[in-house]
Design a protein around this motif. Structure first.
Motif, PDB file in Angstrom:
ATOM      1  N   GLY A 180      10.130   6.477   1.009  1.00 16.67           N
ATOM      2  CA  GLY A 180      10.214   5.856  -0.318  1.00 16.67           C
ATOM      3  C   GLY A 180       9.584   6.671  -1.426  1.00 16.67           C
ATOM      4  O   GLY A 180       9.168   6.126  -2.452  1.00 16.67           O
ATOM      5  N   LEU A 225       9.158   5.539  -5.302  1.00 16.65           N
ATOM      6  CA  LEU A 225       7.838   5.472  -5.920  1.00 16.65           C
ATOM      7  C   LEU A 225       7.831   6.239  -7.241  1.00 16.65           C
ATOM      8  O   LEU A 225       7.257   5.768  -8.230  1.00 16.65           O
ATOM      9  N   VAL A 246       3.089   9.294   0.922  1.00 15.17           N
ATOM     10  CA  VAL A 246       3.784   8.004   1.024  1.00 15.17           C
ATOM     11  C   VAL A 246       4.211   7.819   2.481  1.00 15.17           C
ATOM     12  O   VAL A 246       4.807   8.714   3.082  1.00 15.17           O
ATOM     13  N   GLU A 282       5.268   4.632   5.694  1.00 10.55           N
ATOM     14  CA  GLU A 282       5.606   3.256   6.029  1.00 10.55           C
ATOM     15  C   GLU A 282       4.542   2.691   6.978  1.00 10.55           C
ATOM     16  O   GLU A 282       3.898   3.444   7.708  1.00 10.55           O
ATOM     17  N   PHE A 285      -0.456   6.188   0.086  1.00  9.73           N
ATOM     18  CA  PHE A 285       0.157   4.944  -0.396  1.00  9.73           C
ATOM     19  C   PHE A 285       1.038   4.412   0.735  1.00  9.73           C
ATOM     20  O   PHE A 285       2.073   4.999   1.066  1.00  9.73           O
ATOM     21  N   ASN A 319       3.653   2.298   1.801  1.00  6.16           N
ATOM     22  CA  ASN A 319       4.777   1.657   1.116  1.00  6.16           C
ATOM     23  C   ASN A 319       5.474   0.659   2.053  1.00  6.16           C
ATOM     24  O   ASN A 319       5.188   0.611   3.247  1.00  6.16           O
ATOM     25  N   LYS A 320       6.355  -0.143   1.469  1.00  3.43           N
ATOM     26  CA  LYS A 320       7.180  -1.092   2.238  1.00  3.43           C
ATOM     27  C   LYS A 320       6.316  -2.040   3.065  1.00  3.43           C
ATOM     28  O   LYS A 320       6.658  -2.376   4.218  1.00  3.43           O
ATOM     29  N   ILE A 340       4.628  -2.141  -2.499  1.00  3.21           N
ATOM     30  CA  ILE A 340       6.081  -2.109  -2.291  1.00  3.21           C
ATOM     31  C   ILE A 340       6.667  -1.441  -3.539  1.00  3.21           C
ATOM     32  O   ILE A 340       6.845  -2.079  -4.577  1.00  3.21           O
ATOM     33  N   ALA A 341       6.939  -0.150  -3.453  1.00  7.48           N
ATOM     34  CA  ALA A 341       7.357   0.611  -4.627  1.00  7.48           C
ATOM     35  C   ALA A 341       8.651   0.074  -5.232  1.00  7.48           C
ATOM     36  O   ALA A 341       8.830   0.071  -6.445  1.00  7.48           O
ATOM     37  N   VAL A 344       1.831  -0.270  -7.628  1.00  4.40           N
ATOM     38  CA  VAL A 344       2.031   1.050  -8.238  1.00  4.40           C
ATOM     39  C   VAL A 344       1.081   1.268  -9.421  1.00  4.40           C
ATOM     40  O   VAL A 344       0.538   2.357  -9.590  1.00  4.40           O
TER      41      VAL A 344
END
Length: 681
Positions: A21, A25, A104, A106, A132, A134-135, A257-258, A264
């Protein structure tokens, strides 16, 4: 130098595995910073990153994309880097100029291993980085479990700055561990402060204590406060985070969650408050303010754009760049801020910024440029060039295009230095080398689209050789009569095998002038020409040929006639010497995480490889290095299988080592293939 610009500049690379992602992002960061009025999506093909036709077609990053934004008076340049291991060279070249990086990933424990090479590169280069996750709406693992897995692949301590708040399985917010303030996410607007949930107080306390204790490892004053049960002020915690992150001693961890912009803004705020100013990176590279009047820039990436030609993405390490300035004697033809494939002209750029410069002809990716011809160019480190591991033989669809190929390939490699091409000396094929199947397909797409050079491809031929097992004596006579002078040459040759690796030796033991000295070079030439295609159809090696006797004609003999006689003698004699087929054997070094070592050993053995040994990979915790001999005929898809067995992180280096006899059954297959005219075994 404009000090305010320097302090208010942040260069941030966005890195991570394929599909984590990163580009999403970037879209969120640009939108929330006000640099764009709407967010693009990968699916719709309208993102700032991944905007090239090759990236859109594959819905993945295939080159570095730079984008600029200003948020709270801080000038950001984001570098969206490819996640596929096949485009790692792009990422590494860009990271050289970054002041900080966001990894980034998961929240999937099974995929954490794919981050290992990235963490290693960032730690080796001492590039400050944050994580970060993400998701988080798709997480099947607990936050602390994911954090623990991440710690296994990082040599720096990871410390959470946030703790997730869930309602059932839905991520609804987070707790800031610095301020101990809880927030709930809201689509399309900033998160709202809410009371700290009672059921999370113990977990929050434990996570915050862990964060503070890790910071205290680098701050004696904070350690004293913790020992005396004094709650440190928030400003002190932020100062420690900034100091330790800038020194690449810790890795702060954020979550969100970008796609929905969740988490963010806190990440953006952390980059403002905690990410180091450009001076920190410059000092780490050995640059000081003593030479501030000399402009120094480093090329991170070269583009060839349809409109403006060559564009060099550069990090300004020192001084300032102005339009028309000469760098290494080449005049800058325009200075730009980048927004994906869009360029915004600017008059000048200052130290710490990443900008693009037009028309720096002859300047390559990685080059260090200076404005002073008198001063020595500093030795700034460059990312190591990755060795090629996958090849295709290429041929222009239109034979008339062969003359354009060299210039187009030169530009292609300037844009992507991890490509390599050669015209093979034995097979005469043009071979394109790279980091994998997708990597080469992207390169071929660019050849077609940018330079109107569509190509056909096939597997490269294996450069087999042949040699002989036994000696023989052979006689060759060439006699040709025409209306004028005739042609006459007569030779006797001794042919015998040499030890492997000796090559070709030619001698003569002529006595009494039976073959005049001026004709002997012709004999050697005839032998050498024959050895280009032996009785099995391949170049012959490790053969000794001695001219022992012969005869000549005072009128009809010539060097050319003796060359023909030698070819006849070799043609007669070589099939009697028990010719055998030889294949090139490579020495390979396979690097894999230790849990995949047994699979790597099986892969090598299953391809007729000979294992030489394996040991822990130096400076790579939890990795092994397997050394082996591997027939070149077994190399073609080796990297594809290796990556599929190792979650994409396994790699290898190789070099030619020796020739070895081909097994009898395989020899029959190779010779049958060669006789059918394809020779692509």
């Amino acid at each position: 130098m404009n000090q305010k610009v320097l302090e208010n500049t942040r260069n941030v690379a966005i890195v991570g595995p394929y599909s984590s992602g990163k580009t999403t992002l970037l879209e969120s960061l640009l939108f929330l910073a006000g640099a764009t009025t709407r967010k693009g999506s990968i699916k719709d093909g309208n993102t700032v990153g991944d905007s090239s036709p090759e990236a859109k077609e594959r819905q993945m990053s295939v080159e570095v994309t730079a984008a600029s934004a200003t948020y709270q008076d801080i000038n950001f340049t984001f570098l969206d880097c490819p996640g596929s291991i096949e485009f790692a060279q792009e990422t590494y070249n860009a990271l050289v100029g970054a002041g900080a990086a966001i990894i980034v990933c998961e929240p999937v424990i099974d995929r954490v291993l794919t981050l290992s090479p990235l963490f290693k590169f960032l730690d080796d280069w001492e590039i400050p980085h944050l994580v970060f996750i993400n998701k988080m709406d798709r997480s099947k693992n607990g936050f602390m479990d994911v954090l623990h897995a991440l710690r296994e692949v990082s040599s720096r301590p990871l410390i959470p700055q946030q703790y997730p708040i869930y309602q059932g399985e839905e991520l609804v917010g987070y707790i800031d561990l610095v301020t101990e303030q809880a927030y709930h996410y809201h689509a399309g607007s900033p998160a709202d402060p809410v009371p700290l949930p009672e059921h999370l107080k113990d977990e929050e306390k434990a996570a915050r204590t862990e964060m503070l204790e890790t910071l205290a490892d680098f701050d004696d004053h904070l350690l004293e406060e913790l020992l005396e049960d004094i709650d440190p002020p928030q400003e002190e915690i932020l100062q420690d985070l900034k100091k330790e992150l800038g020194a690449d001693q810790i890795v702060p961890v954020f979550l969100g969650i970008a796609e929905q912009d969740y988490g963010v803004l806190p990440l953006l705020d952390a980059l403002i408050k905690e990410a180091p100013a450009p001076t920190v990176t410059a000092e780490r590279r050995g640059l000081t303010a003593a030479d501030k009047d000399n402009t120094i820039v480093q090329v991170l990436k070269t583009y060839f754009t349809p409109q403006g030609g060559r564009l060099s993405l550069v990090r300004v390490w020192q001084g300032e760049v102005t339009d028309g300035m000469a760098l290494n004697g080449v005049r800058a033809g325009g200075i730009y801020r980048m927004m994906g494939q869009q360029q915004q002209p600017i008059g000048r750029a200052f130290a710490g910024e990443i900008i693009a410069i037009g028309r720096l002809e002859g300047i390559q990716t990685g080059d260090i440029l200076t404005s002073s011809n008198q001063k020595k160019v500093p030795q700034l480190p460059q990312a190591e060039k990755l060795e090629p591991v996958y090849a295709l033989a290429i041929t222009p669809e239109n034979r008339k295009d062969e003359v354009k190929l060299s210039a187009a390939m030169g530009k292609l490699i300037e844009e992507d230095p991890s490509l390599y091409w050669e015209q093979h000396g034995d097979t005469k094929e043009v071979i394109l080398w790279g980091q994998g199947e997708i990597h080469l397909q992207v390169a071929l797409d660019r050849l077609r689209r940018k330079y109107n050079l569509p190509m056909t491809t096939h597997l490269p031929q294996v450069p087999y050789k042949e040699t002989i097992r036994q000696a023989t004596k052979s006689h060759g006579r060439y006699k040709h009569q025409t209306g004028g002078h005739g042609a006459f040459g007569d030779v006797y040759l001794d042919i015998k095998p040499l030890p492997r690796g000796e090559g070709f030796h030619f001698h003569e033991t002529i006595v009494g002038g039976v073959v005049p000295k001026q004709y002997i070079p012709g004999v050697e030439t005839g032998v050498r020409e024959y050895l280009e295609h032996g009785p099995l159809g391949f170049p012959v090696v490790d053969v000794d040929v001695t001219l022992t006797d012969g005869s000549y004609h005072t009128v009809d003999s010539s060097e050319q006639a003796f060359k023909q006689a030698a070819r006849i003698a070799m043609t007669e004699g070589m099939p009697k010497c028990q010719p055998i087929l030889l294949e090139p054997i490579l020495m390979i070094a396979v690097s894999v995480p230790s849990e995949f070592t047994s699979k790597a050993l099986q892969l090598v053995s299953g391809r007729r490889g000979q294992i030489l040994g394996y040991e822990g990979r130096e400076d790579w915790k939890g990795w092994d290095r397997v050394t082996a001999y591997l027939p070149q005929a077994e190399m073609h898809n080796f990297i594809i299988e290796l990556r599929s067995l190792t979650m994409g992180v396994g790699t290898f280096t190789w070099q030619y080592d020796h020739l070895q006899e081909v097994p009898e059954k395989l020899t029959e297959t190779v010779l049958a293939s060669a006789s059918n005219g394809n020779g692509k075994s």
